[in-house]
Design a protein around this motif. Structure first.
Motif, PDB file in Angstrom:
ATOM      1  N   GLU A   1       0.834  -1.209   0.000  1.00  0.00           N
ATOM      2  CA  GLU A   1       0.000   0.000   0.000  1.00  0.00           C
ATOM      3  C   GLU A   1       0.868   1.257   0.000  1.00  0.00           C
ATOM      4  O   GLU A   1       0.620   2.205  -0.753  1.00  0.00           O
ATOM      5  N   THR A   2       1.876   1.272   0.864  1.00  0.00           N
ATOM      6  CA  THR A   2       2.766   2.429   0.956  1.00  0.00           C
ATOM      7  C   THR A   2       3.496   2.675  -0.357  1.00  0.00           C
ATOM      8  O   THR A   2       3.631   3.819  -0.809  1.00  0.00           O
TER       9      THR A   2
ATOM     10  N   GLY B   1       2.687   8.681  -6.435  1.00  0.00           N
ATOM     11  CA  GLY B   1       2.355  10.090  -6.577  1.00  0.00           C
ATOM     12  C   GLY B   1       0.901  10.373  -6.864  1.00  0.00           C
ATOM     13  O   GLY B   1       0.532  11.525  -7.113  1.00  0.00           O
ATOM     14  N   TYR B   2       0.063   9.343  -6.834  1.00  0.00           N
ATOM     15  CA  TYR B   2      -1.361   9.535  -7.088  1.00  0.00           C
ATOM     16  C   TYR B   2      -2.121   9.520  -5.760  1.00  0.00           C
ATOM     17  O   TYR B   2      -1.830   8.709  -4.882  1.00  0.00           O
ATOM     18  N   ASP B   3      -3.097  10.388  -5.637  1.00  0.00           N
ATOM     19  CA  ASP B   3      -3.878  10.475  -4.405  1.00  0.00           C
ATOM     20  C   ASP B   3      -5.031   9.478  -4.479  1.00  0.00           C
ATOM     21  O   ASP B   3      -6.186   9.832  -4.733  1.00  0.00           O
ATOM     22  N   LEU B   4      -4.697   8.209  -4.247  1.00  0.00           N
ATOM     23  CA  LEU B   4      -5.688   7.156  -4.374  1.00  0.00           C
ATOM     24  C   LEU B   4      -6.282   6.826  -3.014  1.00  0.00           C
ATOM     25  O   LEU B   4      -5.565   6.808  -2.006  1.00  0.00           O
ATOM     26  N   PRO B   5      -7.582   6.561  -2.935  1.00  0.00           N
ATOM     27  CA  PRO B   5      -8.181   6.130  -1.659  1.00  0.00           C
ATOM     28  C   PRO B   5      -7.616   4.773  -1.244  1.00  0.00           C
ATOM     29  O   PRO B   5      -7.338   3.919  -2.087  1.00  0.00           O
TER      30      PRO B   5
ATOM     31  N   LEU C   1       1.288   4.307  -2.906  1.00  0.00           N
ATOM     32  CA  LEU C   1       1.125   5.741  -2.645  1.00  0.00           C
ATOM     33  C   LEU C   1       2.356   6.535  -3.100  1.00  0.00           C
ATOM     34  O   LEU C   1       2.248   7.716  -3.415  1.00  0.00           O
TER      35      LEU C   1
END
Length: 454
Positions: A339-340, A346-350, A343
């Protein structure tokens, strides 16, 4: 009267101090001859127009001339050893040459010119060898790095490289390395380990080996997880060997380490930035490019950044049977780390969207651990079973039996055993013609516990 005259004439000398003095004089002679040869030969050592044999002949001739000029009455054994040592210094990798040839050595750690440790059978020991000085160690590092078209200098004092046999190399120089330079070499066997070797070493059991073979042949997406030095790359190499011939395999690595024997293998390697800071090609760039190369399988040496997102997307878009490794302490931690890494793209994913991607893409996690006795074992083979609310559910298919205790030598008695749980993806394998018999998942009396959702 010199030490060598005393030795030749048989004059008495005290044992320990005698040997110590002899060693110091031989080291001093080696250092002087080494320095004079470097000064005399200079650029010839890096002249690519000279063949290996021509260069070796020139060094041998210059070495004999230097020995004659020293006029040191050496014994035949001392002279042969001195010639070998200086030849290794000039033509090879210096004092670590013999360590590289030692099949029992799995890792070499140079903590500066005078401190060289090795790993044998999982244990670290200090070797009685040394480089001439920091400049000598730095010259060996430069030689290794230049062989694979990389560079290391004050503007770029860290470097990952490899030896011609595939052994992994990491170098750190000043100003980052205090008391260095530091050189770490993880050796790779010229004859890659096979699954039978891992079974013999106790890394996994026969049933677990058959299960993992079925997972690879059945095109499941597998992550090999573990800490540093646990054997992730070796295991990945063995698992990749199960990929059937006739499939197009593309490997992506920082420095090429995987040694696949299939006919259709394309190996991609990253490129660091040049001296102007331009031209860098990252793992992520290569993973993206593999999707345009019609791969049947994608094998990524290690996910450590935003390439994890591209890897998951590849797994979710028809590139089944992909393999990679990542650093984590257990299967649950490997999902958190994944998960980390996503992230870091560089995308702001839920978070839920990331977890859905992971649960859909990853089928199996193979967890490795380096135990206190120095052995490397697979401790978990875990299925990614799906989502329950916001949580990815896992269930262990095989577990290492720590409850068996240790023997008189401190070695763990346990091995990898089935938990009794039949994975959900067994149906997917069956649809592809791969049937897993009930005996594979049936723990014998008293062996292992039940699989558990975590």
């Amino acid at each position: 009267m010199s030490l060598y005259q005393r030795l030749n004439e048989g004059q008495p000398d005290s044992g320990a101090s005698h040997e110590s003095t002899r060693t110091k004089e031989l080291d001093g002679l080696r250092h002087r001859i080494h320095g004079s040869l470097i000064e005399e030969l200079g650029p010839i050592l890096y002249d690519k127009r000279l063949s290996e044999d021509e260069l070796r002949t020139k060094v041998r001739d210059a070495l004999q001339a230097a020995l004659t000029a020293e006029r040191a009455p050496l014994s035949a054994a001392d002279k042969a050893q001195l010639v070998q040592d200086v030849s290794d210094d000039i033509l090879g990798y210096g004092p670590i040459d013999k360590l590289l040839r030692d099949e029992d050595v799995s890792e070499i750690m140079c903590n500066g010119p005078d401190s060289i440790f090795v790993e044998r059978a999982g244990k670290l020991t200090l070797e009685n060898v040394s480089f001439v000085d920091e400049l000598h160690l730095r010259r060996i590092i430069d030689k290794i790095v230049a062989q694979v078209g990389r560079r290391i200098d004050e503007s770029s004092p860290l470097c990952d490289a490899r030896l011609p046999d595939g052994s992994r190399v990491n170098a750190v120089i000043s100003p980052l390395a205090i008391g260095g330079p530091f050189l770490t070499i993880r050796k790779f066997s010229a004859d890659p380990l096979q699954i039978d070797d891992l079974i013999r070493f106790g890394t996994l059991s026969v049933h677990a080996a058959r299960f993992l073979q079925a997972c690879i042949v059945g095109r499941l997406n597998v992550i090999v997880s573990g800490g540093t030095g646990t054997g992730k790359t070796t295991t990945l190499n063995v698992l990749s060997g199960f990929i059937p011939d006739g499939e197009r395999i593309i490997t992506v690595e920082d420095a090429k380490e995987l040694q696949l024997n299939q006919d259709h293998v394309l190996a991609l390697e990253t490129r660091p930035p040049n001296i102007e800071g331009k031209g860098e090609i990252t793992i992520r760039d290569l993973v993206k490019n593999t999707l345009r190369m019609r791969p049947d399988r994608i094998v990524v040496g290690e996910c450590r950044s935003g390439e994890a997102l591209d890897m998951l997307q590849a797994m979710n878009t028809g590139h089944d049977g992909s393999l990679t490794t990542l650093h984590a302490n257990n299967p649950r931690d490997s999902l958190s780390r994944l998960e980390t890494l996503v992230l870091m793209a560089g995308y702001d994913l839920p978070v839920r969207a990331i977890r859905e991607q992971i649960s859909s893409a990853v089928d199996c996690i193979v967890q490795l651990q380096r135990l206190r006795d120095g052995t490397r074992r697979i401790t978990h083979i875990t299925e990614v079973a799906g989502m329950e609310g916001e949580i990815i559910t896992l269930q262990d298919v095989f577990l290492f039996d720590f409850g068996a205790g240790v023997d008189e030598q401190g070695r763990f008695r346990g091995n990898l055993k089935p938990t009794g749980v039949r994975p959900k993806f067994a149906e997917k394998l069956a649809d592809g013609g791969i049937r897993l018999g009930p005996e594979m998942f049936s723990p014998t009396s008293g062996e292992g516990g039940r699989g558990r959702n975590r």
